[in-house]
Write an enzyme that holds these catalytic residues in place. Structure first.
Site, PDB file in Angstrom:
ATOM      1  N   HIS A 124       0.723  -1.324   0.070  1.00  0.00           N
ATOM      2  CA  HIS A 124       0.125   0.091   0.033  1.00  0.00           C
ATOM      3  C   HIS A 124       0.840   1.462  -0.093  1.00  0.00           C
ATOM      4  CE1 HIS A 124       0.931   0.951   4.400  1.00  0.00           C
ATOM      5  NE2 HIS A 124       0.594  -0.227   4.560  1.00  0.00           N
TER       6      HIS A 124
ATOM      7  N   ASP B 133      -3.563 -19.493  12.126  1.00  0.00           N
ATOM      8  CA  ASP B 133      -2.503 -20.015  12.758  1.00  0.00           C
ATOM      9  C   ASP B 133      -2.597 -19.439  14.342  1.00  0.00           C
ATOM     10  OD1 ASP B 133       0.637 -20.092  13.712  1.00  0.00           O
ATOM     11  OD2 ASP B 133       0.615 -21.021  11.703  1.00  0.00           O
TER      12      ASP B 133
ATOM     13  N   SER C 117       2.150  -5.416   6.845  1.00  0.00           N
ATOM     14  CA  SER C 117       2.041  -4.813   5.537  1.00  0.00           C
ATOM     15  C   SER C 117       2.942  -5.464   4.550  1.00  0.00           C
ATOM     16  CB  SER C 117       1.647  -3.311   5.315  1.00  0.00           C
ATOM     17  OG  SER C 117       0.410  -2.987   6.279  1.00  0.00           O
TER      18      SER C 117
END
Length: 357
Positions: A165, A292, A307
């Site tokens: 991003h 997980d 990210s």
């Protein structure tokens, strides 16, 4: 003539939080093609330099006429980029301060050349004098630093993609207008666990004085992109894997690569809840859920700093984590790797064939 003193506030901000919604990528027929890249997962320190200094905020000056900010009254806005002072080009805060201190008359008006989005225009600012000091009532910065995660590296062209991003300014929420930047090694030191309504965050240690791993040439809706210059050893233990186009991704089990302690890249289970293949680039092509148990115990799910963590499905690199849902820390968005590759100037081989046909 008097060499004036100028009071100015300078700050270094850490952001890398808010992705933009969508973008447009124009594919060139002569873009290099790839079938395989090396997946990332490494935590990296990132520094962006702006072309000038960025207006980060304003301070009020106490005067006999009340509290004022000459900078704010002049029409400056948070997010503006000051690129010239009295016709002299500036590239950083020290140059900005030095030019102002050369003002020989306390009555001088400063002419600033300002960039706001795509527009460039002059603004005249009259500093306020208090006790032989010129005060502007202005906060500025010339760099933004933070951490993110490497998504992929193409050893043939030495190109990489990370974050997934755009990096935006923390104050103005506007895209950072950069002229250069670099990435360095970082080590995750701790994690603030995410909870519903409160995003978690990786804490990492890095120094921008360290040797650069690579350059940052582009800051786009789909991440940061550039060339690896001295950091190829980061990927020496990894082999290239196939890349998947957006229409190959399906609901179901997948894995992500990321760091939760030190600099060790680990593998964790996730589930792709939805994937929307598109002919147009989109930053929110997938919804991902962390399954997980060890990762959930450590982080609560997806946290800031994660990210760019590559998403692997059926042995192929399919995308990258972009950000977390505030009301559900286990889940968040992902971007298809196809669009990140395009932003890096690369194209999946069969997509090139389809484009030419």
């Amino acid at each position: 003539m008097i060499r004036s003193r100028v009071t100015l506030f300078m700050i270094l901000l850490v952001s890398f939080i808010t992705p933009f919604a969508s973008g447009t990528i124009i594919l060139a027929e002569n873009q290099p093609t790839v079938t395989h890249v090396i997946p990332g997962g490494q935590s990296v320190g990132v520094q962006l330099h702006t072309s000038g200094v960025v207006v980060a905020g304003f301070s009020e000056i106490k005067t006999s006429d009340g509290e004022i900010s000459p900078a704010k009254q002049s029409g400056l806005q948070v997010g503006d980029i000051i690129i010239r002072v009295n016709q002299a080009k500036i590239e950083n805060m020290s140059e900005f301060t030095s030019l102002l201190e050369r003002m020989t008359e306390k009555s001088d008006t400063v002419e600033l050349m300002v960039k706001r989005k795509e527009n460039i225009f002059p603004i005249n600012l009259k500093p306020y004098e208090i006790d032989d000091e010129l005060k502007l009532g202005l906060f500025i910065k010339d760099a933004t630093a933070g951490i993110g995660t490497m998504t992929f590296y193409d050893p043939k062209f030495q190109k990489y993609g990370a974050l997934g991003h755009r990096i935006t300014d923390q104050h103005s929420k506007k895209p950072m207008d950069i002229y250069n930047g670099k990435i360095v090694r970082s080590q995750v030191t701790s994690i603030n666990k995410g909870e519903n309504g409160v995003p978690g965050e990786k804490k990492a240690r890095f120094s921008m004085k360290d040797s650069s791993l690579g350059t940052i040439q582009k800051n786009s809706d789909f991440g940061i992109f550039g060339k690896i210059t001295k950091g190829s050893e980061l990927f020496s233990q990894k082999k290239p894997i196939p890349v998947a186009s957006s229409d190959e991704v399906k609901k179901g089990k997948a894995k992500i690569y990321t760091v939760i302690e030190g600099d060790e890249v680990e593998t964790f289970d996730v589930e792709i809840i939805s994937s929307k293949p598109s002919q147009k680039a989109a930053t929110k092509g997938m919804i991902i859920k962390v399954t997980d148990e060890r990762l959930l115990k450590k982080t609560g799910g997806i946290v800031q700093g994660m990210s760019g963590s590559p998403i692997i499905q059926d042995g192929k690199l399919v995308g990258a984590i972009t950000h977390v849902f505030l009301n559900d820390s286990k889940s968040g968005y992902g971007v298809h790797v196809e669009w990140m590759l395009n932003e890096a100037g690369l194209q999946i081989a069969d997509k090139q064939t389809a484009l030419a046909s």
